[in-house]
Design a protein around this motif. Structure first.
Motif, PDB file in Angstrom:
ATOM      1  N   UNK A  50       0.373   8.978  -2.136  1.00  0.00           N
ATOM      2  CA  UNK A  50       0.353   7.523  -2.091  1.00  0.00           C
ATOM      3  C   UNK A  50      -1.009   7.007  -1.665  1.00  0.00           C
ATOM      4  N   UNK A  51      -1.341   5.818  -2.126  1.00  0.00           N
ATOM      5  CA  UNK A  51      -2.488   5.073  -1.601  1.00  0.00           C
ATOM      6  C   UNK A  51      -1.953   3.903  -0.803  1.00  0.00           C
ATOM      7  N   UNK A  52      -2.425   3.763   0.425  1.00  0.00           N
ATOM      8  CA  UNK A  52      -2.061   2.631   1.282  1.00  0.00           C
ATOM      9  C   UNK A  52      -3.295   1.781   1.509  1.00  0.00           C
ATOM     10  N   UNK A  53      -3.252   0.526   1.078  1.00  0.00           N
ATOM     11  CA  UNK A  53      -4.350  -0.415   1.300  1.00  0.00           C
ATOM     12  C   UNK A  53      -3.855  -1.515   2.224  1.00  0.00           C
ATOM     13  N   UNK A  54      -4.238  -1.438   3.475  1.00  0.00           N
ATOM     14  CA  UNK A  54      -3.785  -2.364   4.514  1.00  0.00           C
ATOM     15  C   UNK A  54      -4.938  -2.567   5.490  1.00  0.00           C
ATOM     16  N   UNK A  55      -5.395  -3.832   5.647  1.00  0.00           N
ATOM     17  CA  UNK A  55      -6.583  -4.078   6.462  1.00  0.00           C
ATOM     18  C   UNK A  55      -6.293  -4.148   7.958  1.00  0.00           C
TER      19      UNK A  55
ATOM     20  N   UNK B 295      -6.950   3.034   2.942  1.00  0.00           N
ATOM     21  CA  UNK B 295      -8.168   2.231   2.846  1.00  0.00           C
ATOM     22  C   UNK B 295      -7.873   0.869   3.463  1.00  0.00           C
ATOM     23  N   UNK B 296      -8.957   0.125   3.742  1.00  0.00           N
ATOM     24  CA  UNK B 296      -8.797  -1.105   4.510  1.00  0.00           C
ATOM     25  C   UNK B 296      -9.321  -2.347   3.807  1.00  0.00           C
ATOM     26  N   UNK B 297      -9.749  -2.222   2.567  1.00  0.00           N
ATOM     27  CA  UNK B 297     -10.146  -3.406   1.810  1.00  0.00           C
ATOM     28  C   UNK B 297      -9.867  -3.182   0.330  1.00  0.00           C
ATOM     29  N   UNK B 298      -9.857  -4.288  -0.411  1.00  0.00           N
ATOM     30  CA  UNK B 298      -9.446  -4.231  -1.798  1.00  0.00           C
ATOM     31  C   UNK B 298     -10.393  -3.467  -2.699  1.00  0.00           C
TER      32      UNK B 298
END
Length: 225
Positions: A3-8, A30-33
């Motif tokens: 999975x990829x989790x993108x949450x800032x 990751x933490x940004x779009x």
């Protein structure tokens, strides 16, 4: 599954990563779009979890760009917003589901399981090979008449890959890319895990076995009498 989790929100991200890994997922966080977009374009994921409000690119823009490129990986949106218009926009852009913060972790896991079953070929809850059955929901190996064997996270991921591709040789590099994506493990760890899984198959009396192709990788086969 990867999975990829993108949450800032890093505190929330760290908590989600810990829970997802405990639930036998491999996770890139990751933490940004913009980083989310770069990771999606560079790797192959079974599911993507996107926060809508992120620096760089909003989650909706990330989704629009990957769908424009023909990437059909299932996407779950996370957001603090609850307005109907936001939900409609995300779904119209190609999101598979939508979860509003705050949420229960159990519900998140259930929604991830549901969305990752949406593939070109439907992925069943249980995988079978001979008399062997892999219970994806319970992370167990089962053989009729025997006590089920519980799998630890990476054991589960390895045998899932093998049983999803019966007879196909999966390279050591493929295992490393999908299961040890952080790059911190030596390739010899694959052999160690394969050895542990083989012992469990033997203890169960499974009629499936893992064969090694020297210098190439491993494959799952039903035993020939």
């Amino acid at each position: 599954m990867k999975l990829l989790l993108a949450e800032d929100e890093k505190e929330l991200s760290n908590a989600l990563v810990a829970i997802l890994k405990h639930s036998s997922y491999t996770v890139d966080a990751v933490y940004d779009g913009q980083d989310a977009l770069d990771y999606i374009l560079a790797s192959d994921y079974d599911g993507i979890i996107l926060d809508i409000m992120m620096p760089g690119l909003e989650g909706t823009e990330v989704l629009k760009r990957i769908r424009d490129k023909g990437i059909s990986t299932p996407v779950l949106f996370l957001t603090a917003k609850s307005e109907t218009d936001d939900k409609i926009r995300g779904l119209d852009l190609g999101a598979d589901d939508y979860l509003t913060k705050p949420f229960e972790m159990g519900e998140l896991l259930a929604r991830i399981r549901a969305m990752t079953r949406r593939k070109a070929d439907f992925a069943p809850n249980n995988l079978k090979c001979g008399n062997l059955e892999l219970d994806r929901a319970g992370y167990e190996l089962r053989v009729p008449g025997k006590e089920p064997v519980r799998l630890v996270g990476r054991e589960f991921q390895m045998i899932e890959m093998l049983m999803e591709n019966p007879g196909r040789v999966i390279s050591v590099d493929a295992f490393m890319e999908r299961i040890w994506a952080d790059g911190e493990a030596d390739v010899n760890v694959v052999w160690v895990y394969i050895s542990n899984i083989r012992k469990k198959l033997t203890a169960l009396g499974a009629t499936c076995e893992i064969k090694a192709s020297r210098g190439v990788g491993y494959s799952m086969h039903e035993k020939v009498e």
